[in-house]
Design a protein around this motif. Sequence first.
Motif, PDB file in Angstrom:
ATOM      1  N   ASP A 114       0.826  -1.205   0.000  1.00 34.13           N
ATOM      2  CA  ASP A 114       0.000   0.000   0.000  1.00 34.13           C
ATOM      3  C   ASP A 114       0.862   1.256   0.000  1.00 34.13           C
ATOM      4  O   ASP A 114       0.435   2.308  -0.474  1.00 34.13           O
ATOM      5  N   HIS A 115       2.063   1.128   0.567  1.00 35.91           N
ATOM      6  CA  HIS A 115       2.963   2.272   0.673  1.00 35.91           C
ATOM      7  C   HIS A 115       4.388   1.832   0.359  1.00 35.91           C
ATOM      8  O   HIS A 115       4.790   0.714   0.680  1.00 35.91           O
ATOM      9  N   ASP A 136       8.305  12.824   4.185  1.00 33.71           N
ATOM     10  CA  ASP A 136       7.006  13.273   3.699  1.00 33.71           C
ATOM     11  C   ASP A 136       6.550  12.380   2.554  1.00 33.71           C
ATOM     12  O   ASP A 136       7.315  11.562   2.027  1.00 33.71           O
ATOM     13  N   ARG A 137       5.306  12.572   2.148  1.00 36.16           N
ATOM     14  CA  ARG A 137       4.777  11.897   0.971  1.00 36.16           C
ATOM     15  C   ARG A 137       5.137  12.718  -0.258  1.00 36.16           C
ATOM     16  O   ARG A 137       4.961  13.940  -0.275  1.00 36.16           O
ATOM     17  N   VAL A 138       5.628  12.049  -1.287  1.00 37.22           N
ATOM     18  CA  VAL A 138       5.995  12.749  -2.517  1.00 37.22           C
ATOM     19  C   VAL A 138       5.083  12.377  -3.673  1.00 37.22           C
ATOM     20  O   VAL A 138       5.113  13.021  -4.724  1.00 37.22           O
ATOM     21  N   LEU A 180       3.711   6.919  -2.071  1.00 38.08           N
ATOM     22  CA  LEU A 180       5.176   6.976  -2.127  1.00 38.08           C
ATOM     23  C   LEU A 180       5.675   8.000  -1.125  1.00 38.08           C
ATOM     24  O   LEU A 180       5.243   9.157  -1.129  1.00 38.08           O
ATOM     25  N   TRP A 181       6.610   7.573  -0.287  1.00 40.85           N
ATOM     26  CA  TRP A 181       7.131   8.410   0.787  1.00 40.85           C
ATOM     27  C   TRP A 181       8.651   8.431   0.727  1.00 40.85           C
ATOM     28  O   TRP A 181       9.271   7.525   0.173  1.00 40.85           O
ATOM     29  N   VAL A 182       9.242   9.456   1.334  1.00 38.81           N
ATOM     30  CA  VAL A 182      10.696   9.538   1.411  1.00 38.81           C
ATOM     31  C   VAL A 182      11.097   9.873   2.838  1.00 38.81           C
ATOM     32  O   VAL A 182      10.400  10.615   3.546  1.00 38.81           O
ATOM     33  N   ASN A 183      12.189   9.281   3.285  1.00 37.80           N
ATOM     34  CA  ASN A 183      12.746   9.517   4.619  1.00 37.80           C
ATOM     35  C   ASN A 183      14.264   9.569   4.427  1.00 37.80           C
ATOM     36  O   ASN A 183      14.953   8.553   4.527  1.00 37.80           O
ATOM     37  N   LEU A 228       2.838   9.733   9.989  1.00 36.93           N
ATOM     38  CA  LEU A 228       2.325  10.325   8.756  1.00 36.93           C
ATOM     39  C   LEU A 228       1.467   9.327   7.987  1.00 36.93           C
ATOM     40  O   LEU A 228       0.369   9.651   7.516  1.00 36.93           O
ATOM     41  N   ILE A 229       1.988   8.111   7.849  1.00 37.07           N
ATOM     42  CA  ILE A 229       1.257   7.098   7.088  1.00 37.07           C
ATOM     43  C   ILE A 229      -0.060   6.736   7.777  1.00 37.07           C
ATOM     44  O   ILE A 229      -1.086   6.531   7.119  1.00 37.07           O
TER      45      ILE A 229
END
Length: 203
Positions: free
Chosen positions: A42-43, A155-157, A161-164, A185-186
């Motif tokens: 899902d993510h 954050d979500r991009v 799809l997320w970036v850390n 966040l998710i």
Amino acid sequence: ALAASVEERGALLVTEATDIRLERRRADRVGVRRGSHRFRSDHVIVACGAQSPEALAQLGLSLPIVPIRGWATDFATPDGQVWPNVPVMDTISRSAFTPFRNRIRLSGTFSEDSAAPLLARWADILPMPMSALGPPLTGWSGLRPMSKTGAPIIDRVAHGLWVNAGHAHMGWTLCAASGQHMADLIMEKPVDNSFLHRSDGVR
């Protein structure tokens, strides 16, 4: 221990997976593929350190993070010397003098070609202790992922799809809190984004 803990809670760890790729799927989803196998998710979180921009480039996205080289050198702790019992930071060179039980570590600097400037800087700061150190036990260098502001991008991009990434030299210091922030966040829990680099630079 961390790997065992997350596996006990249902995680699947895949190591040495140099052939993993990100891909766009139907319904504006981003997926992960390894060879012919497509993972269902899902993510997707990109947390690849200095290689995070390369990962997102597979999707045509540009992440404002650059790799900055840092250095570290370990020494045996000499007998008969009085040492600080907590890390000492130097903001000018972005480096640290860190005492461990039986060794001293000097680490940091910003895009130097060798560890020589690191050692020279600490010889100026702590001349007597540094003169007592013997030859280095180990030394190494690595690339630190730094955003334009030095603050991490968490954050979500895109949809799912997320970036850390982008923690620079504070990766180990911030990793636990960053993971918690990412999870919140998710899960759409209230978060404080004031300390982060805005992700609107991702294109």
